[in-house]
Design an enzyme around this catalytic site. Structure first.
Site, PDB file in Angstrom:
ATOM      1  N   ASP A 183      -2.345   2.066   1.888  1.00 36.41           N
ATOM      2  CA  ASP A 183      -1.996   0.783   2.520  1.00 36.41           C
ATOM      3  C   ASP A 183      -0.962   0.036   1.691  1.00 36.41           C
ATOM      4  O   ASP A 183      -1.300  -0.612   0.699  1.00 36.41           O
ATOM      5  CB  ASP A 183      -3.264  -0.075   2.666  1.00 36.41           C
ATOM      6  CG  ASP A 183      -4.080   0.314   3.878  1.00 36.41           C
ATOM      7  OD1 ASP A 183      -5.303   0.478   3.749  1.00 36.41           O
ATOM      8  OD2 ASP A 183      -3.469   0.470   4.960  1.00 36.41           O
ATOM      9  N   ASP A 221      -7.528   1.460  12.798  1.00 33.31           N
ATOM     10  CA  ASP A 221      -7.532   1.060  11.393  1.00 33.31           C
ATOM     11  C   ASP A 221      -8.047  -0.369  11.225  1.00 33.31           C
ATOM     12  O   ASP A 221      -7.398  -1.320  11.657  1.00 33.31           O
ATOM     13  CB  ASP A 221      -6.081   1.165  10.872  1.00 33.31           C
ATOM     14  CG  ASP A 221      -5.955   0.868   9.414  1.00 33.31           C
ATOM     15  OD1 ASP A 221      -4.806   0.764   8.933  1.00 33.31           O
ATOM     16  OD2 ASP A 221      -6.993   0.723   8.734  1.00 33.31           O
TER      17      ASP A 221
END
Ligand code: DX5
Ligand code: ZN
Length: 222
Positions: A34, A179
């Site tokens: 991320d 997600d």
């Protein structure tokens, strides 16, 4: 077949290598990286994620699933292509024009990498349709991007349904990745809606047995 991509955003400081080895042993399909620049989203994880990705590259053969939450997509691609990710996903909302979206798709492909487009909860799913024939995966954010440990936004289930229907009706082959807030409670709902790549951070990293939770998240729905 459902795959699991473990987000390493909230890996405990000092526990990194132990966690990465245990995730590999637990058979995560991907490491979800991320990347946040402190501009597109508040947090800045850029250098940390580059360090983690480089380290994982050295110790594991598992593929890297890079999620760019950045404004300057091109320079992030240049930095992260160095760790030879399996896929680089960028946010549609960070692009200023359709031309720019197409340019970035081509640029990632020219670097021998698969392409994903991510959309925030408030972005209409229809906005990604025209790019689907040119990309490998659509990442439907099921929380507001920017941090781990949030609760799944139930409105996203209908959005995943719509995307899956469009992909099937148009004979496309895109993966649908979800997600944010994915765990044993929300996984059945998103799989039923059509998601086939589940990102999970908190749900996996908090578990005692990574292999067990990863196996349960991947279970096919009857
Ligand atoms: C949020 C990130 C997600 C998040 C997932 O901006 O893109 O990948 O880290 O974490 P959990 O699974 O804890 O919601
Ligand atoms: Zn992510």
């Amino acid at each position: 077949m459902v795959e699991v991509s473990t987000s390493i955003l909230t890996v405990e400081k000092g526990e990194e290598s132990k966690t990465f080895f245990e995730l590999e042993a637990g058979k995560t399909d991907y490491f979800h990286i991320d990347v946040m620049d402190g501009k597109f989203v508040e947090k800045d994880t850029y250098e940390k994620m580059l360090e983690y990705a480089s380290y994982i590259k050295r110790i594991s053969n598992l593929p890297l699933d890079v999620h760019l939450m950045v404004e300057d997509i091109k320079s992030a691609i240049e930095d992260f292509i160095a760790v030879e990710p399996n896929i680089i996903t960028f946010h549609l909302e960070a692009c200023k024009s359709k031309e720019e979206v197409k340019e970035i798709i081509d640029y990632i492909k020219q670097n021998n990498c698969k392409v994903g487009i991510a959309i925030k909860p408030e972005t209409n799913i229809e906005e990604v349709y025209e790019y689907l024939p040119y990309i490998h995966m659509c990442l439907v954010m099921t929380v507001e991007p920017g941090k781990g440990g949030q609760t799944y936004l139930k409105d996203m289930t209908e959005k995943i349904n719509k995307l899956k229907k469009y992909i099937d009706e148009n004979n496309l082959e895109n993966d649908i990745e979800v997600d944010g807030g994915i765990n044993l409670r929300t996984a059945p709902e998103v799989k039923k809606a059509g998601a086939n790549v589940l990102v999970a951070g908190t749900a996996i990293l908090m578990a005692n047995n990574y292999g067990e939770i990863i196996k349960e998240l991947k279970e096919e729905i009857e």
